[in-house]
Design an enzyme around this catalytic site. Structure first.
Site, PDB file in Angstrom:
ATOM      1  N   GLY A   6      34.206  36.433  46.145  1.00 43.99           N
ATOM      2  CA  GLY A   6      34.767  37.355  45.150  1.00 43.99           C
ATOM      3  C   GLY A   6      33.657  38.005  44.336  1.00 43.99           C
ATOM      4  N   GLY A   9      34.199  41.222  42.107  1.00 45.81           N
ATOM      5  CA  GLY A   9      35.165  41.196  41.005  1.00 45.81           C
ATOM      6  C   GLY A   9      34.494  41.226  39.642  1.00 45.81           C
ATOM      7  N   ILE A  33      35.991  40.717  50.013  1.00 48.32           N
ATOM      8  CA  ILE A  33      36.874  41.172  51.083  1.00 48.32           C
ATOM      9  C   ILE A  33      36.443  42.553  51.600  1.00 48.32           C
ATOM     10  CG2 ILE A  33      38.619  42.215  49.549  1.00 48.32           C
ATOM     11  CD1 ILE A  33      40.628  40.714  51.641  1.00 48.32           C
ATOM     12  N   ARG A  34      35.749  43.304  50.758  1.00 44.60           N
ATOM     13  CA  ARG A  34      35.173  44.567  51.245  1.00 44.60           C
ATOM     14  C   ARG A  34      33.738  44.688  50.755  1.00 44.60           C
ATOM     15  NH1 ARG A  34      38.878  45.507  47.382  1.00 44.60           N
ATOM     16  NH2 ARG A  34      40.556  45.577  48.902  1.00 44.60           N
ATOM     17  N   TYR A 137      50.414  32.772  38.730  1.00 43.39           N
ATOM     18  CA  TYR A 137      48.976  32.586  38.520  1.00 43.39           C
ATOM     19  C   TYR A 137      48.714  31.279  37.764  1.00 43.39           C
ATOM     20  CZ  TYR A 137      44.368  33.681  36.428  1.00 43.39           C
ATOM     21  OH  TYR A 137      43.060  33.655  36.014  1.00 43.39           O
TER      22      TYR A 137
END
Ligand code: AKB
Length: 306
Positions: A6, A9, A33-34, A137
């Protein structure tokens, strides 16, 4: 070698920078993820649910330490509860199991003030208290905390965690949280001079400047193992303020700034969370000390965003 999941982020982008400054660019593998632009060191595209690829990366770089920062946050997970649960939990198990199987030595995984709920004492919330989260969450973070402690107790793994409050920084934008307004408000104050807030004016929440949050993370991870008495997750207090209070502080710098209030579904999430947090356990166990209050943070945010 360190792996950050991550890395693109809000926390990841700043943590990677900090860890690379400390250990050297080549020692920190960033993954997301990208593709994230301009990675100064090794980078791997990784979906945190792709267990095989995660194992490959751990082998390839001989990873010893993982910072697992992938999650669907409170507001986004409410829109896709099943996926929120799957992403937040499955990815955690993949990492905990790597530690259990001795493939890695140390894990950082963030929890959140979202583990608390409507029956938690809302002022100066203690470390050990009622936890009855109402969001997916929060439920996933509370379950994650229990599993972290279980793995530490039963398999002897070195896992460390912080219950982050809302995080505010100028380098990156948050994605999908209830506390996001406190970042957006600075951007809008500078761009247009006004902000329409999705929470009511007197909604107090615990927040923290990113400088402090990143330093806390590094200090927790560097503390001697015997000092880490809590293996679920440490409360971290930060600053407690409402939209009205932050707006007043911004007005000291930008007198013409205007705020209006149009609460949405995030209001009830915010109302189920604490207003302020007691972090004496973090202070006692690993000498935690906050540096930025609301006015120091506001000055720094505005200076840097300008
Ligand atoms: C959110 O608002 O969902 C997050 C958090 C408090 O964990 N910023």
């Amino acid at each position: 070698m360190i792996l950050v999941l991550g890395a693109g982020g809000q926390v990841g982008s700043e943590l990677v920078e900090k860890l690379r400054a400390k250990h050297g660019n080549e020692k920190v593998v960033a993954s997301d993820i990208r593709e994230v632009g301009n990675s100064e060191g090794p980078f791997e595209v990784l979906n945190a649910l792709d267990k095989d690829k995660l194992h490959e990366i751990v082998e390839k770089y001989k990873i010893e330490e993982i910072y697992h920062l992938v999650a669907l946050l409170s507001a986004t997970a409410e829109k896709n509860p099943k996926f929120g649960w799957e992403l937040n939990m499955d990815s955690l198990f993949y990492v905990l199991d790597l530690a259990k199987d001795k493939k890695i030595k140390k894990v950082f995984w963030p929890s959140s003030i979202a583990v608390f709920g409507p029956n938690t004492p809302r002022e100066n919330t203690p470390q050990h208290t009622v936890t009855d989260p109402t969001t997916v969450y929060g439920i996933s973070k509370l379950s994650g905390e229990r599993w972290c402690e279980y793995y530490a107790n039963n398999y002897g793994i070195d896992v460390r965690s912080i219950r982050y409050p809302g995080l505010i920084g100028y380098k990156s934008m948050p994605g999908g949280g209830t506390t996001d307004y406190a970042v957006d408000i600075y951007h809008k104050a500078l761009e247009s001079g006004s902000y329409e807030c999705f929470l009511e004016e007197d909604t107090y929440l615990p927040m923290m400047y990113m400088e402090d949050a990143i330093r806390a993370t590094v200090e927790l991870m560097e503390a001697p193992s015997e000092n880490i008495k809590i293996r679920s997750s440490y409360n971290l207090g930060g600053i407690s303020f409402s939209p009205k209070k932050i707006a007043e502080e911004i007005k000291k710098q930008i007198p013409s700034f205007k705020i209006s209030y149009t609460p949405d579904f995030r209001q009830s999430i915010a109302e189920s969370w604490p207003k302020s947090i007691n972090d004496s356990a973090a202070q006692n166990d690993w000498n935690w000390e906050m540096e930025y209050d609301l006015s120091k943070m506001t000055l720094d945010m505005i200076k840097n965003l300008k």
